[in-house]
Design a protein around this motif. Structure first.
Motif, PDB file in Angstrom:
ATOM      1  N   SER A   1      21.794  76.293  59.967  1.00 30.15           N
ATOM      2  CA  SER A   1      21.254  77.420  60.714  1.00 30.15           C
ATOM      3  C   SER A   1      22.372  78.346  61.175  1.00 30.15           C
ATOM      4  N   THR A   2      21.985  79.535  61.615  1.00 29.92           N
ATOM      5  CA  THR A   2      22.956  80.532  62.073  1.00 29.92           C
ATOM      6  C   THR A   2      23.760  80.006  63.259  1.00 29.92           C
ATOM      7  N   ARG A   3      23.070  79.320  64.177  1.00 20.75           N
ATOM      8  CA  ARG A   3      23.769  78.779  65.354  1.00 20.75           C
ATOM      9  C   ARG A   3      24.818  77.735  64.945  1.00 20.75           C
ATOM     10  N   LEU A   4      24.429  76.859  64.020  1.00 23.73           N
ATOM     11  CA  LEU A   4      25.365  75.826  63.594  1.00 23.73           C
ATOM     12  C   LEU A   4      26.532  76.431  62.822  1.00 23.73           C
TER      13      LEU A   4
ATOM     14  N   ALA B   1      23.888  69.064  67.491  1.00 18.34           N
ATOM     15  CA  ALA B   1      23.943  69.581  66.117  1.00 18.34           C
ATOM     16  C   ALA B   1      23.048  68.774  65.188  1.00 18.34           C
ATOM     17  N   THR B   2      23.054  67.444  65.351  1.00 17.81           N
ATOM     18  CA  THR B   2      22.194  66.593  64.524  1.00 17.81           C
ATOM     19  C   THR B   2      20.730  66.886  64.783  1.00 17.81           C
TER      20      THR B   2
ATOM     21  N   LEU C   1      32.279  65.927  72.926  1.00 12.78           N
ATOM     22  CA  LEU C   1      32.055  65.979  71.480  1.00 12.78           C
ATOM     23  C   LEU C   1      30.809  65.210  71.077  1.00 12.78           C
ATOM     24  N   ILE C   2      30.587  64.057  71.703  1.00 14.69           N
ATOM     25  CA  ILE C   2      29.395  63.253  71.375  1.00 14.69           C
ATOM     26  C   ILE C   2      28.126  64.038  71.670  1.00 14.69           C
TER      27      ILE C   2
ATOM     28  N   GLU D   1      26.118  59.673  58.165  1.00  7.74           N
ATOM     29  CA  GLU D   1      24.728  60.067  57.968  1.00  7.74           C
ATOM     30  C   GLU D   1      24.465  61.468  58.498  1.00  7.74           C
ATOM     31  N   SER D   2      25.213  61.898  59.482  1.00 12.33           N
ATOM     32  CA  SER D   2      25.001  63.214  60.082  1.00 12.33           C
ATOM     33  C   SER D   2      26.292  64.013  60.051  1.00 12.33           C
TER      34      SER D   2
END
Length: 451
Positions: free
Chosen positions: A152-155, A58-59, A51-52, A136-137
């Motif tokens: 974005s589309t990927r996210l 993603a950030t 997950l990290i 923050e993120s």
């Protein structure tokens, strides 16, 4: 026609039977057996590391997208909205009077209290401790940053996959584990309660409680790191900890056995309480007894006086704080004269917000929110035992313990009462400011009389 359906029905029944058998076997092998022996296969920590890496990717994608579109991704962060310097009331009033003559009362003194009142409203140290800690993120749960409105589309696709995993797989599994843990706790503690008092009953009670709490911890995918286990609370003492969530109880009880303190409830909670007290001497108070401080203190004193009984677990703040600070400890548990074992609990909000805002969410909604998060990650520090020093009253002792917990957990140490989120400011706080101002006036009068 019906004869052709029988083979199909048999096939469905057979598949359901196989699925149930496989599911129960996996539950037994990977959850219940490790919970009994207190071992872990490391699957949850591997899951946390994955997950990290996912959050970091993603950030990075969000930062790159914001840079290309010339957008601000992060909100400006500061510890406080208003910059305050540690200046006494007397010094500030003296500066406002510009060093001139000092009458007993000056109209300009009003502006000091008006300014401080407005500052307290704008930068309230109490209210902001009862809202979720902002990230923050993005952690693929919510858009925690309002300055960034485009994903974005990927996210977006990744977020959709995350929703399917959390609600389609993790949530049903966690609910199953939670019902398993609570069900076993009620049944097994009732069975243990049938044994006569003695070492065998105490041994079985400890094992049952530990196993069931560990199953409940796994129902939240909780990854807990315990530090300084040599300082774990011992019989005849009182364990005090900062309070963020109702799950603080199972976080601590999955590493050691405690006697719980609380009010008698009805419904499912009442069933659990009645079953638990059969196996272990927990301390439950009727609603009419809670406000009787002498009765509460006596029952707590009687419990800690018996060194064969488990240490008492208490959260002296009396309410849940958002894990950024520690607020005023109630002095009751520090008046007993027993050894106090402080414990600091700090949650990692990147994986899921453990804070329970009881004025906004009910218990069911809160548990649903917790079980649909990625995981619950926290660190627990056992601090060395502390005792009241000679000449130290209960309030000073409580503040000393609170300061030690705040220091170890990296939390802000606040003097405010957490009960202020539901009640009005106590008169004692107003009187304190009045006394300080009266000292300024009396002091200036004495200076003039000497001159």
């Amino acid at each position: 026609m019906e004869s052709y359906l029988f083979p199909f029905d048999s096939l469905i029944c057979m598949l359901l039977g196989i699925s149930f058998t496989v599911g129960f076997t996996l539950l037994l092998v990977f959850i219940i057996v490790p919970a009994i022996f207190g071992v872990s296969f490391g699957i949850r920590r591997l899951y946390m590391k994955s997950l990290i890496k996912l959050f970091e990717w993603a950030t990075l994608r969000m930062e790159q997208g914001a840079k290309e579109k010339n957008q601000h991704l992060y909100k400006p962060y500061s510890n406080g909205i208003i910059a305050k310097e540690p200046v006494s009331l007397e010094q500030e009033i003296h500066e406002m009077r510009r060093g001139g003559a000092e009458p007993e009362f000056d109209m300009s003194d009003i502006f000091y209290f008006c300014r401080r009142g407005v500052e307290s409203i704008v930068d309230d140290e109490v209210t902001k401790r009862f809202t979720a800690e902002e990230l923050e993120s993005w952690n693929l749960l919510t858009r925690s940053n309002y300055n960034f409105h485009h994903i974005s589309t990927r996210l977006t696709a990744l977020w959709g996959v995350g929703v399917l995993i959390r609600y389609g797989f993790l949530l049903p599994l966690r609910v199953t584990l939670a019902f398993t843990g609570v069900g076993l706790l009620v049944v097994l503690t009732s069975v243990v309660g049938l044994f006569p008092n003695g070492r065998m009953k105490n041994y079985l009670s400890d094992k049952v409680h530990l196993m069931c709490y560990r199953i409940c911890v796994r129902s939240l995918t909780a990854i807990i790191t315990y530090h300084d286990s040599e300082n774990k609370p011992k019989n005849g003492g009182i364990c005090v900890a900062n309070h963020t969530s109702p799950i603080d109880v199972i976080i601590l009880a999955s590493d050691g056995c405690y006697a719980m303190v609380g009010q008698v409830h009805g419904g499912l909670m009442g069933v659990i309480q009645r079953a638990m007290v059969k196996a272990c001497p927990h301390i439950w108070f009727e609603r009419s007894e809670v406000k009787d401080r002498h009765l509460v203190a006596k029952r707590l004193s009687d419990h800690v006086a018996d060194t064969s009984k488990l240490p008492i677990l208490i959260f002296p703040e009396g309410t849940c704080i958002n894990n950024t600070s520690v607020m005023m400890f109630k002095k009751g548990s520090f008046e007993i004269g027993s050894t106090v074992y402080p414990v600091a609990i700090k949650y990692d909000p990147r994986f899921g917000d453990a804070f329970w805002n009881s004025s906004k969410f009910g218990m069911v909604n809160y548990l649903l929110h917790m079980m649909s998060s990625w995981a619950i990650v926290c660190s627990v520090w056992y601090l060395p035992p502390m005792n009241r020093m000679e000449g130290e009253d209960a309030v000073q002792f409580a503040n000393r313990v609170k300061a030690a917990i705040a220091r170890k957990g990296g939390l802000a140490d606040l003097l405010w009462d957490g009960g202020l989120k539901r009640g009005k400011v106590k008169e004692v706080f107003k009187e304190e400011q009045q006394k300080l101002y009266s000292k300024v006036l009396v002091g200036s009068s004495e200076d003039r009389s000497r001159s």
